[in-house]
Design an enzyme around this catalytic site. Structure first.
Site, short mmCIF file in Angstrom:
data_model
loop_
_atom_site.label_atom_id
_atom_site.label_comp_id
_atom_site.label_asym_id
_atom_site.label_seq_id
_atom_site.Cartn_x
_atom_site.Cartn_y
_atom_site.Cartn_z
N THR A 74 -23.74 36.54 -8.42
CA THR A 74 -24.78 35.90 -9.24
C THR A 74 -24.38 35.84 -10.70
OG1 THR A 74 -27.02 36.27 -10.10
CG2 THR A 74 -25.87 38.20 -9.34
N TYR A 77 -30.48 44.41 -10.13
CA TYR A 77 -29.99 43.33 -9.25
C TYR A 77 -28.56 42.95 -9.62
CZ TYR A 77 -29.33 38.59 -7.49
OH TYR A 77 -28.80 37.47 -6.91
N1 UFG Z 1 -39.71 29.56 -15.85
C1 UFG Z 1 -40.87 29.14 -16.46
N2 UFG Z 1 -42.00 29.06 -15.69
C2 UFG Z 1 -42.03 29.37 -14.37
C3 UFG Z 1 -40.83 29.80 -13.75
C4 UFG Z 1 -39.69 29.90 -14.53
O1 UFG Z 1 -40.89 28.84 -17.64
O2 UFG Z 1 -43.09 29.29 -13.74
C5 UFG Z 1 -38.48 29.64 -16.65
C6 UFG Z 1 -37.88 31.04 -16.71
O3 UFG Z 1 -38.48 31.79 -17.72
C7 UFG Z 1 -36.42 30.72 -16.97
C8 UFG Z 1 -36.21 29.39 -16.24
O4 UFG Z 1 -37.50 28.84 -16.04
O5 UFG Z 1 -36.22 30.51 -18.33
C9 UFG Z 1 -35.55 29.55 -14.90
O6 UFG Z 1 -36.22 30.59 -14.18
P1 UFG Z 1 -35.99 30.88 -12.65
O7 UFG Z 1 -36.94 31.96 -12.26
O8 UFG Z 1 -36.04 29.60 -11.89
O9 UFG Z 1 -34.49 31.37 -12.57
P2 UFG Z 1 -33.73 32.53 -13.40
O10 UFG Z 1 -32.84 31.82 -14.36
O11 UFG Z 1 -34.65 33.55 -13.92
O12 UFG Z 1 -32.94 33.26 -12.22
C10 UFG Z 1 -31.72 32.79 -11.71
C11 UFG Z 1 -31.58 33.26 -10.26
C12 UFG Z 1 -31.42 34.75 -10.20
C13 UFG Z 1 -30.29 35.17 -11.11
C14 UFG Z 1 -30.52 34.69 -12.50
C15 UFG Z 1 -29.36 35.02 -13.39
O13 UFG Z 1 -32.70 32.84 -9.51
O14 UFG Z 1 -31.11 35.13 -8.87
O15 UFG Z 1 -30.68 33.28 -12.50
O16 UFG Z 1 -29.60 34.67 -14.71
F1 UFG Z 1 -30.18 36.51 -11.15
#
Ligand code: UFG
Length: 333
Positions: free
Chosen positions: A117, A142
């Site tokens: 990841t 994680y």
């Molecule tokens: N976000 C929002 N509103 C929401 C959901 C997400 O603004 O309802 C934002 C989050 O704050 C983030 C972006 O959208 O800035 C992307 O969020 P996600 O939850 O879709 O994905 P992440 O970047 O947090 O997570 C991904 C993978 C993880 C991994 C991570 C590493 O899903 O498994 O990247 O940075 F660990």
């Protein structure tokens, strides 16, 4: 000769199974069905319900199906959950992987591809793409649980005749273009899934987590990769290892970022629904920007086929509609 796919009933694993089957491979799926769904597994694959840490079962599968290659997806993937329950992550992502690798070495498996990841990079900072060789500094259990498995694989490959591919996934989204699989987890928190569900009226509204980041529009930037392109990247790595190539560690992303506001605008455009969006506080642990330096995987011959945000969103939207029909049928039974 078969490929063993652990976690093949999960979101990414089930797309890998489709990719392998479509390429004419024999596939064995091992999945404990804790977060996976058997209905996501294509019926051409042989499905076995079980745990990757069940050494006897894995040894039997390797011998019975002449498994030379293992693609290991099974694990736990929710970053905030890992903060509250780190031991679950070290059990499922580190200890279980150790046991699986041991069974693979004992069974003469030649190639091991591991789901890692972008979380291994932690808060790398800046808006520039991140290459594989930067110092690794995961900030969540994680990310650390995955990085420990990366290190284990490197050590094992130095001591035994096993070659590995470590693939570090960025933000995986979308669904199989034929809608044979997609993201089916009910409580998924991923941005594109949440936005599509809001457009479909499954959620009353959604929130932007933070608007004061040091990015062009103040919202976080991510590298969204279509799940079918991600599966295809594994196919490229498998072919490389089978051809006698050396072990590799590769970012899996397109090398370009979209902000949260970009994504929400795209979902509104694709669905034609102007759903309510609130602008809220930052979510703990979110890096401002994380974009893949993707030259290495492209140099290996990976040519993405779905590198268009509108296509990724449209696939996620079509899949969510399919899930709604399926859930209606389930409820009426
Ligand atoms: N976000 C929002 N509103 C929401 C959901 C997400 O603004 O309802 C934002 C989050 O704050 C983030 C972006 O959208 O800035 C992307 O969020 P996600 O939850 O879709 O994905 P992440 O970047 O947090 O997570 C991904 C993978 C993880 C991994 C991570 C590493 O899903 O498994 O990247 O940075 F660990």
């Amino acid at each position: 000769m078969s490929v063993l796919v652990t976690g093949g009933a999960g979101y990414i694993g089930s797309h890998m199974v489709l990719n392998l089957l479509d390429a004419g491979e024999e596939v064995v799926v091992l999945d404990a069905l804790i977060t996976g769904f058997q209905w996501l597994v294509d019926s051409r694959a042989r499905f076995v319900a079980g745990n990757v840490a069940d050494t006897e079962l894995v040894a039997r599968l390797i011998a019975e199906h002449d498994v030379r290659s293992v693609i290991h997806f099974a694990g736990s993937v929710v970053v905030p959950e890992s903060v509250g329950n780190p031991l679950k992550y070290y059990a499922n992502n580190t200890a279980a992987t150790r046991t699986l690798i041991e069974a693979c070495v004992a069974g003469g498996v030649e190639h091991f591809i591991f789901s890692s990841t972008a979380a291994v990079y932690g808060l790398v900072g800046g808006l520039e793409p991140v290459g594989e060789d930067v110092p690794l500094a995961p900030i969540s259990p994680y990310g650390r649980s995955k990085l420990m498995s990366e290190w284990m694989l490197a050590d094992v490959a130095a001591a035994h005749p096993l070659k590995f591919g470590v693939l570090r996934y960025f933000n995986v989204a979308g669904a199989d273009p034929q809608l044979r699989s997609g993201q089916a987890t009910a409580e998924a928190t991923h941005l594109i899934k949440v936005a599509v569900q809001t457009a479909l009226g499954l959620r009353p509204s959604m929130s932007v987590f933070g608007t004061d980041y040091p990015t062009p529009d103040g919202t976080c930037v991510r590298d969204y990769i279509h799940v079918s392109d991600l599966a295809a990247a594994h196919g490229v790595v498998l072919a490389h290892l089978r051809a006698g190539g050396e072990s590799v560690t590769l970012n899996c992303g397109y090398g370009r970022g979209f902000s949260v506001d970009d994504v929400i605008a795209e979902v509104k455009a694709v669905t034609g629904v102007d759903f309510p969006v609130t602008r809220g506080d930052r979510r703990a642990g979110d890096p401002a920007s994380i974009v893949a330096g993707a030259e290495r995987i492209r140099a290996m011959g990976w040519v993405p086929a779905h590198d268009h945000l509108d296509e990724i969103v449209a696939a996620a939207h079509a899949w969510e509609q399919k899930l709604m029909v399926r859930n209606d049928i389930d409820r009426s039974r």
